[in-house]
Enzyme design. Structure first.
Site, PDB file in Angstrom:
ATOM      1  N   TYR A   1       0.852  -1.194   0.000  1.00 36.30           N
ATOM      2  CA  TYR A   1       0.000   0.000   0.000  1.00 36.30           C
ATOM      3  C   TYR A   1       0.882   1.235   0.000  1.00 36.30           C
ATOM      4  CZ  TYR A   1      -3.376   3.476   1.682  1.00 36.30           C
ATOM      5  OH  TYR A   1      -4.167   4.587   1.824  1.00 36.30           O
TER       6      TYR A   1
ATOM      7  N   ASP B   1       9.371   2.925  -0.692  1.00 37.24           N
ATOM      8  CA  ASP B   1       8.377   3.516   0.198  1.00 37.24           C
ATOM      9  C   ASP B   1       8.752   3.108   1.620  1.00 37.24           C
ATOM     10  OD1 ASP B   1       6.230   4.130   1.795  1.00 37.24           O
ATOM     11  OD2 ASP B   1       4.706   3.389   0.416  1.00 37.24           O
TER      12      ASP B   1
ATOM     13  N   LYS C   1       5.467   9.389   8.874  1.00 32.74           N
ATOM     14  CA  LYS C   1       5.292   8.835  10.217  1.00 32.74           C
ATOM     15  C   LYS C   1       6.333   9.337  11.220  1.00 32.74           C
ATOM     16  CE  LYS C   1       2.677   4.808   8.614  1.00 32.74           C
ATOM     17  NZ  LYS C   1       1.351   5.182   9.129  1.00 32.74           N
TER      18      LYS C   1
END
Length: 431
Positions: A146, A241, A269
């Site tokens: 994702y 990613d 994050k």
């Protein structure tokens, strides 16, 4: 104290009148596990408390960013100091420069970096940059990985690895989705076939170097090395990613752990210390194609927000301290060991995948190495287990296919409590 839910249930009933599904992110609705989602009031260290007064040991850690737990004093102090000077300027600040330098110090693949507001913005912008740099349109992503909810990334597989992507969400134009080619994670041959069929058309390969959105799945030996060789051979950009793994599995992310140098890296994050943030960076010759230096346009009013930059700086400075990752790994190893022994003692089939301070407990007796093997897990049993753990004061990710995170705030007592709760939960779900 008995587990209570009255106030959270009342709040959820009110929320659905004003917010789609009552939540601002789908997984919070507990659709995969059933029951009422708790509404959180506060967090401190390894623990959170909900509206009903229930106390939990938190293994979600805001889905990864809170590597030092909730409200660490140094991060809170940095945010307060920044807020007193102003919450947003829409102009450059010193903190942006300082955070960029600190990230570059950890990530040797990054020459230049651009801050954005979310992980989705980071991956979307990195892919636009790769297309602008190469002059090509197609990208390769992996089933089960994702990368945010940008249109070109919300696709699912057809009847084989070479099948062009089709939309997996209403609202995604089929013509756009067709530019996304799907490969199997940990299957280098599937990538080779795609490059052979679409020679000269592929702008980039984007991959989670350690999968974290179909549960934690580490890369197979040679997989990342193979991607690096293939992208170089065919003139495509390799994008890591590392929104989850960046500063999580090592100071320099998964690329440092596995000694692979991508062309572009997406972060988020942890670099915001719990505040909304994202970033993408990499090779100078590629990054110089972004406006205002180049023609690839990307902008954001709140990019480099001073509060997020302050929180990120405080968080990363703590991570540069000696022994932090050794401590995190030891805690995560102890949790894995305790859970494995508890499962074996209960006769429970459980597969534990762990990389550093992130792990997933799959309810299956088979090896989990890709999307197909991950989704073979017993999700109904996980749902029962999740709710049994919640009632015992352990807050797990409300999905079989998410990561459990260990923070520096988790103690041996916390880990022992989690293991003890799991033993009881296993006994409960037997019946």
């Amino acid at each position: 104290m008995a587990y209570r839910q009255a106030r959270s249930k009342m709040l959820f009933a009110e929320a659905v009148k004003h917010i789609p599904g009552g939540v601002d992110s789908p997984v919070r609705a507990f659709g995969a596990v059933g029951g009422a989602c708790p509404f959180i009031v506060r967090g401190k260290g390894s623990r959170i408390w909900d509206e009903d007064g229930n106390e939990y040991i938190d293994t979600v850690c805001s889905w990864g960013p809170l590597i030092h737990g909730h409200a660490p004093s140094e991060v809170v102090a940095a945010i307060k100091k920044a807020a007193e000077l102003g919450t947003s300027f829409g102009a450059s600040t010193r903190a942006e420069v300082e955070l960029a330098k600190l990230i570059k110090k950890a990530f040797r693949s990054i020459d230049l970096i651009r801050f954005v507001n979310s992980g989705t913005e980071a991956t979307m912008s990195a892919l636009r940059l790769a297309r602008g740099y190469t002059g090509r349109d197609k990208i390769v992503k992996f089933i089960g990985c994702y990368h945010g909810h940008a249109d070109g990334l919300l696709v699912k597989a057809g009847s084989g690895a070479l099948t062009l992507g089709v939309p997996s969400s209403p609202g995604v134009p089929a013509a756009y989705a067709r530019q996304t080619l799907l490969a199997q994670y940990n299957d280098l041959d599937s990538v080779k076939r795609i490059f052979k069929k679409h020679k000269g058309e592929i702008a980039a390969v984007i991959v989670e170097p350690v999968a974290g959105n179909m549960g934690v799945i580490p890369p197979a030996d040679g997989f990342l090395e193979g991607l690096r060789k293939l992208t170089k051979r065919y003139g495509a950009i390799l994008i890591f990613d590392e929104i989850i793994t960046g500063f999580r599995v090592a100071l320099g992310g998964a690329q440092e752990l596995y000694k692979i140098k991508p062309d572009l890296t997406c972060l988020g994050k942890i670099i915001g210390g719990g505040l909304p943030v994202g970033a993408y960076g990499g090779r100078k010759d590629i990054m110089e194609k972004i406006s205002p230096l180049g023609g690839v346009y990307q902008a954001g009013t709140l990019s480099g927000n001073p509060l997020a930059m302050a929180a990120g700086l405080a968080t990363l400075k703590m991570l540069f301290r000696k022994g932090i990752y050794k401590e995190l790994n030891e805690k995560s190893t102890a949790l894995e060991k305790g859970i494995r022994e508890a499962a074996q003692s209960a006769g429970q089939s459980l597969r534990i995948n762990r990389v550093g301070s992130m792990q997933t407990w799959f309810f299956t007796d088979k090896e989990v190495s890709d999307y197909k093997s991950a989704t073979a897990s017993d999700t109904k049993k996980f749902a029962k287990f999740f709710n049994a753990m919640l009632r015992r004061g352990v807050y797990l990710p409300p999905s079989q296919f998410e990561a459990i995170f260990v923070s520096t705030a988790h103690t041996k007592k916390d880990i022992d409590f989690i293991v003890s709760a799991e033993k009881e939960a296993f006994d409960e779900i037997k019946n």
